[in-house]
Structure formats: C-alpha cells, structure tokens
Design an enzyme around this catalytic site. Structure first.
Site, short mmCIF file in Angstrom:
data_model
loop_
_atom_site.label_atom_id
_atom_site.label_comp_id
_atom_site.label_asym_id
_atom_site.label_seq_id
_atom_site.Cartn_x
_atom_site.Cartn_y
_atom_site.Cartn_z
N HIS A 363 0.97 -1.19 0.04
CA HIS A 363 0.05 -0.03 0.04
C HIS A 363 0.83 1.41 0.06
O HIS A 363 0.46 2.27 -0.69
CB HIS A 363 -0.97 -0.14 1.43
N CYS A 675 -3.24 -2.02 -18.37
CA CYS A 675 -3.18 -1.11 -17.27
C CYS A 675 -2.00 -1.61 -16.15
O CYS A 675 -2.02 -1.08 -15.05
CB CYS A 675 -4.45 -1.01 -16.51
C1 PEP Z 1 -1.84 -5.73 -12.85
O1 PEP Z 1 -1.81 -7.07 -12.51
O2 PEP Z 1 -1.16 -5.48 -14.06
C2 PEP Z 1 -2.47 -4.69 -12.32
C3 PEP Z 1 -2.70 -3.61 -13.26
O3 PEP Z 1 -3.26 -4.91 -11.19
P1 PEP Z 1 -2.71 -4.93 -9.92
O4 PEP Z 1 -1.29 -4.30 -9.98
O5 PEP Z 1 -3.50 -4.00 -8.71
O6 PEP Z 1 -2.63 -6.18 -9.41
#
Ligand code: PEP
Ligand code: MG
Length: 756
Positions: A363, A675
């Site tokens: 976090h 993303c």
């Molecule tokens: C990912 O896994 O690339 C993602 C965007 O989600 P997180 O980083 O929140 O697991």
C-alpha cells in the site's frame, strides 16, 4: 544437534555489531563444532578484489587484514573461482597452493575451503585446516557448505552494517549499496530519518510518588500532545485520503478519553503510582486482552493500542519533547512504512522513502507512486536503526540504497536528479499537446488511480481517462467493508472529478499480497489462491454492493466502465456478468437512471491470454494487467526481491502474450488496453501501440514521459520496430535494442541503468 548449532551461530552472528565481530564468532564456533585446529575466513576486498585474511582461530591473528592473496591466487582463489569446495589431504602439494608468509599455516596439511556466496556473488572463503594428513569426510564438507550458505546472507548484512559507524567504534564510513525492490521511480539524495518507537512500555520501572497532582498533570499534558499529533497526522493526510478515511483517527482519539483507557490510568495515579508506571500497567493489560481475542481482526487491534500507549509514554519520558524538526531533504526509513508514518512529515521536506519490509505493490508503495516520492521497498539488508542523520541515496528506479556514497557516485546521482527535474519541467509543456505520433496516429493515455491525491495529479498531467481505479485502496484504508452508500460517495467523487472522461472501476481485487486488515486470508500460495474475482464471486453480497454503488454513482454522468480482475475462465465471467446485469436491472426498477456501463475483463492469467477471443466476445473491452500476467507467465513472484532479476518485462513470452491478447480483442472488434506498469515504460508503450493497443493506462508520474515517446515516433516506425524485436529470443537483447533506439531518438533521459 546440527540444526541447533546452526541456529545459535546464525543468531549470534546476526547480533554482531560489525563484520569483524561476526567473522570472529564464526571462526570460533566452526573450529569447535568441527574439532579442527584452524578455522579462517578470507574476504574479498571491495576495492582491490584481493582475498584478505580477515578472521582466524589457530593462525597468526597479528596478520589479520594485512595478509592477502590476489583474486586468482592460492587455494582460496581456486575455491572462489570454481565456486565450489576444495578438499585436500595435503594442501602444499596442490599446484594452486600459495604460501602466505607469517600466518603460520606451515604445519597444516589437510585443507577444506568452501565459498561464501550471497546472491551469486562470492563474498569470501571459509577454510578449516588440520595437521593430520587426511581428507575431510563427506559429512564435514556438507556441514561446512550448509553453514556457509546459511551465513552468507548474515555476512552480507554484517558487511553493510559495518559500513555504518556505530556508537562504539570510530568506524570509517565505507560506501555500501543495499538492494531492494523498486517502489516508486526517481532518485533522491537526503538525510535519513528513522521512524521507530522510542519508548518501551515493557521497560518501565515501578515507582511510588508523593506529588500525585503533578503526575496527573504530566499525564494529561502527554495525552493532549498525542491528541494534537494524531490530529496533525490526520490533517497532513487530508490531501491524500478521502474524508471517510479519517474515521480511523477518530477511533484512536476515542481510546484516549477519560471514559476509556485515560480514566483507568488516572485512577492508578491517584492511588500513588507515577504516571509512566500507571500508563504501562494499564496499556499492557489492554494489549494482552486484545492479543488473546479469538477474532484475528480484534487481535490485530492490540498493535494500535500498543502504538497509542507508546506515543503517550514517549511524551512522558521527554516532557519537553519538541515537535520533530525534519531535515529539509528527509529520507524516511522504517522497518515497515505505514501511511500514518508518511503523514507525520510535511510533504515539502520528504524526498525519499525506504522500507525494510514490503514490496513494490505494498500500500505504501502505491501511495508513494501516487505522491511521486522515490521509494525503495524490501531493503532487507539495511541496518536501518543505525542510519539516523546519515546522508544516503535512494535510487527508486533500480531499487537501491547507497550509504556513504563516494563523491563521484553522489555526483552521478545529483546529475540524474537534475536531469529528472529538467525533464519534468520540459514535459510539463506537453500537458495540453495530444498524444500523437509524428504521422498523426492518436494513442490515448489514461491513468491508474486509487487515492484522492491521484485525481489532481492525473488531471494536471493531462490524463484522458482512468484505465484502472483500484477500488481496494479505499477498502484498505478502513476498518471494515465500506457500506454501499459509503462506496457510492467515494465512486461518485472519482467519476465526477474525471467526467466526461471515462473512469474504469475494477471490482475488489484482494487476496494475493493485498490483504484487508478486517478480512484476513491466510494461504500457502496466496498468488495462486483466493484472490480477485474468486473472492467476490464467493461473496456475492460484497460484489453486488460494489456494483450497485458504482451504477448509482454513475447516474447522470455516464462515464463509468466496470472491469473484472483475475478472470481465468469463461464461467467466472458469465457469472459476474449475470450479477452485473441483475444489479442494473434492479436499480432501473428502483428508479435509477443510466445505461448498463461497458464491462471489461482483465487479462492477467495466462489462461486468459489463450482465451482472449472467447472472453472478448462476452464483454466490451479487455485490459491487460501485465504486472500479474508477467509474474504468472514467468513464475516469478512480483514482490520477491530474491527473484526480482528474473522478472523481465520484455521477456519474449510476455511480448508474444501481449500481442496475442491485442489480436484476439481486435478479431472480436473489441477495445483493448493495458493497465500494468509496463504501459508506463516509454519504449514498451511504442511496442504496445504497434501491437494494436487502443489505450495505455499508467501511473500519473509516467504519463508525460510516455507522451513524449509517442510524439517522437511515427506509427509506421513503431510497426517495423515491433517486427524487428519479434525475432529476438531473449529479454536482454530486446532491452538493449530498445535502448539503442532511445539513444538514436535523443531520448537518453529515459534510460535508467543500474549504477554501482
Ligand atoms: C496488474 O496486475 O497488472 C494490475 C494492473 O493489477 P494490480 O497491479 O493491481 O494487481
Ligand atoms: Mg493484477
């Protein structure tokens, strides 16, 4: 027996103040354990590479730190070069034997040397010797190898600790580099401020007092100071947290009230105890009480009670405790950084963060990225308690901390920091320019958000939408699941801030490394366990409340997109879609206006890559979570510093998977975005554009750089670069080629090579 010996030795060595002390313990213990006449350690000298005679039991200690062998000299050099044990009946007869005058090994024939290897690096050689001509037997050899493997980490740690002058020794400060995990990009040079609790509730002596009033007054004053602290922490975090997140601080304040713990302490003082003793007694009782609770959430509250008690105690102990003055350029260090520790320091003084524990996705790392503070996580070898006031360098690009940097290194980092600053100034001018290639191809750049602070920063960077709103962040910052109405308000403010730009809200993605304090999940393999959609489909009440809150928040704005994490088969997707459709239908019946929002699937499990078309057919868009997809494709834990070197973002398998997802989505006529952090890498962005990604979503700090890269290439050039890269078979070749291209384009500022 052997295990116990190992454990004890490791423990003792761990507690050593310096490398020499650590090595002395090792040679003493090993000599006794193995019943040999000699045990010595030769350590590599960082500057010359020579093997220095560093510790001994049995040889001439007067020559310690003086006698040494060249890198390829002697049996020691042989052990190091071969990276395996050398076990000889008669050392002198071996062609590699090199006589070291004066150390007194003439009378010893038998020789067993094993390398001390930490993270593939030979730090030194551990040697035992005996007069008698005999080969050390297999079990002795195995014992020494085990010991050396166990101790290598401890020795590496002691080497770093030794680089920091302690209270007792005059200690020359030696440069040292500690590697951790990159937490937030950027570099910082600053003064270390260590946050650790000073007061120990368990070490307060009992004492009776005469002047009870004075004690009571002191206690009340200390309480008041803690109240002020908590309020200012809460105020400092105002910009970073949403209003609701402050509720936590009110709970803290309540505990101190007369009606609660405050009253109990006062009663003990009135009965003749001194304030510190009274406080300690009451707090310890309460901590024990919480620790004994069945429910793990309540059990964990013991930590909060302890924290409060410690704060009050430290004020009592230093009555004139002034509010802390932070150096102008503070690097905050903690064993485990927390959001509230961050809030204690004025933002303008904070230049860097280091956490001994945690990972790139803790976090705090997410918070640090959102705030744009260079951060290193997981710096496990950092002797953090001894760093107060030292100057150090935080290299958030490579995840390194440099202690006592040599002037040249300091200068290199200063230059890098200057370039970063110049670059961000330069990039500011791009804010209102389109993200468009030189031949007119538009590539929308969106942002990832989670905290309130992201909103302002993102808008300031010219984001065209939100590609990933991590809804677990507001969930993480509280003490229980937020209610549907609480969620509606949080989501509404996200949607409103960006409207009419689209906001992609991901349904709750907990599990893996993201644990809610009030919903602990304990598993052997959390990344392969109950996480993301698996949790929420098993708890439709949580899923439905979230979907309803999102759809309600969207009323009148119509910029919501919903995204599902960790989908690994079509059944999960069908089930989630069914619940989303049902919620929407019911809300419409309840009078809520608005269309069914677009729904998308995150591709972050290899299975989803192969099923990209089947998944795309069912939804409006796909979005690749490359952080997870990379860890699952390469079987490399994204948070484990030990295997961080294997986490290759440019691995050909990763790039092929990314291309396959884009092709699958396009074949179904659906939008495809990414993303994960990869989208924020300028060169990866060019490749992703060439693969056919419609949108790249990244943390707001990366956005201007990516825009700069996009504006430096023609779309046709990107296509031929992708074509060229596709024939390369390993990630370092790809990385090298991409760096060459950056240099050709005059974009060298985007290259961040590891520095020693
Ligand atoms: C990912 O896994 O690339 C993602 C965007 O989600 P997180 O980083 O929140 O697991
Ligand atoms: Mg993910």
């Amino acid at each position: 027996m052997m295990l116990e010996l190992l454990r004890q030795t490791v423990q003792e060595v761990n507690a050593a103040e310096s490398l020499d002390q650590a090595l002395t313990i090792i040679v003493k213990r090993v000599r006794v354990a193995m019943g040999t006449e000699v045990c010595s350690v030769y350590m590599r000298d960082q500057a010359t590479g020579r093997w220095v005679f560093r510790a001994t039991e049995g040889l001439n200690a007067n020559l310690l730190n003086e006698a040494s062998l060249a890198v390829d000299e002697g049996l020691v050099g042989l052990v190091a070069e071969r990276e395996e044990p050398v076990n000889l009946e008669n050392a002198e007869a071996h062609p590699s034997f090199q006589f070291l005058p004066g150390i007194g090994e003439e009378s010893y024939s038998a020789f067993l040397g094993v390398p001390i290897i930490h993270q593939r690096d030979v730090l030194g050689v551990l040697v035992v010797q005996q007069t008698k001509r005999r080969r050390f037997d297999e079990s002795e050899e195995a014992f020494l190898i085990t010991l050396s493997a166990q101790l290598a980490g401890v020795i590496a740690h002691a080497e770093v600790t030794g680089a920091v002058p302690g209270d007792s020794d005059a200690g020359v400060a030696v440069p040292a580099r500690i590697s951790g995990v990159a937490g937030a990009p950027g570099v910082a040079i600053g003064t270390a401020v260590v946050v650790s609790p000073v007061a120990d509730l368990y070490a307060v002596p009992k004492r009776k007092v005469e002047d009870r009033r004075a004690e009571l007054r002191a206690f009340k004053q200390a309480l008041e100071k803690v109240r002020v602290d908590i309020r200012s922490v809460s105020d400092n975090l105002k910009g970073e947290l949403s209003a609701e997140d402050h509720a936590l601080f009110d709970v803290y304040l309540g505990i101190l009230d007369d009606s609660a713990i405050g009253g109990e302490v006062a009663a003990l003082i009135k009965a003749g105890n001194w304030a510190q003793g009274a406080l300690s007694k009451v707090m310890i009782e309460h901590i024990r009480h919480f620790e004994r609770m069945e429910h793990s959430y309540l059990r964990e509250r013991a930590v909060d009670v302890k924290d409060l008690g410690t704060r009050v105690l430290s004020y009592l102990q230093a009555e004139d405790h002034e509010s802390r003055v932070f150096p102008e350029r503070t690097v905050l260090i903690s064993e485990e950084l927390t959001a509230s520790a961050l809030g204690e320091i004025p933002r303008e003084n904070l230049v860097g963060l280091i956490s001994v524990r945690g990972s790139g996705n803790s976090h705090v790392a997410i918070l640090a990225r959102a705030m744009g503070v260079p951060t290193v996580m997981g710096a496990v070898d950092l002797p953090y308690t001894r760093l107060e006031n030292l100057e150090l360098i935080v290299d958030g690009y490579n995840g390194n901390v440099h202690l006592n940097p040599a002037p040249e290194l300091r200068e290199r980092f200063q230059e890098l920091a200057r370039q970063d600053l110049a670059l961000s100034r330069d990039l500011e001018s791009l804010r209102d320019e389109p993200s468009e290639t030189t031949d007119g191809f538009r590539l929308p750049l969106w942002v990832n958000t989670g905290l309130m602070a992201d909103v302002t920063r993102s808008l300031a960077q010219g984001a065209e939408g939100v590609g990933l709103y991590r809804t677990e962040v507001p969930f993480l910052l509280r003490e229980r699941f937020p209610s549907e109405e609480e969620q509606r308000q949080i989501y509404r403010s996200q949607l409103e801030s960006f409207a009419p730009r689209p906001v992609t809200m991901r349904t709750l993605d907990v599990g893996g490394d993201k644990a809610l304090p009030y919903f602990p999940i304990e598993e052997d393999n959390p990344f392969l366990g109950w996480r993301g959609i698996r949790v929420t489909l098993d708890h439709p009440e949580i899923f439905l409340a979230q979907i309803r809150a999102m759809i309600k928040a969207n009323e009148g704005l119509d910029n919501l997109r919903i995204m599902l994490p960790m989908i690994s088969n079509t059944n999960e997707l069908d089930e989630a879609l069914r619940l989303i459709h049902r919620s929407h239908r019911e809300l419409v019946q309840e009078g809520i206006k608005g269309n069914l929002p677009p729904v998308g699937v995150m591709v972050e499990v290899p299975a989803a890559v192969y099923q990209a078309r089947a998944l795309a057919r069912r939804v409006d868009f796909l979005s690749v979570g490359s952080n997870d997809l990379t860890q699952y494709l390469l079987a490399v834990d994204r948070n484990n510093a030990r295997v961080a070197d294997l986490y290759h973002a440019y691995h050909p398998a990763v790039l092929q998977a990314l291309a396959a997802v884009a092709a699958g989505a396009r074949a179904e006529g659906k939008l495809v975005s990414i993303c994960g952090e990869l989208a924020g890498d300028p060169m990866a962005a060019i490749l992703l554009m060439a693969m056919g990604y419609d949108v790249l979503s990244m943390n707001s700090t990366s956005l201007p750089r990516v825009k700069k890269a996009v504006r430096s290439f023609a779309h046709t050039e990107a296509l031929s670069l992708l074509d060229e890269i596709s024939s390369l078979e390993d990630s370092s070749a790809i990385q090298q080629r991409l760096q060459e291209v950056l240099v050709e384009r005059g974009l060298t500022q985007f290259i961040h090579n590891p520095m020693d």
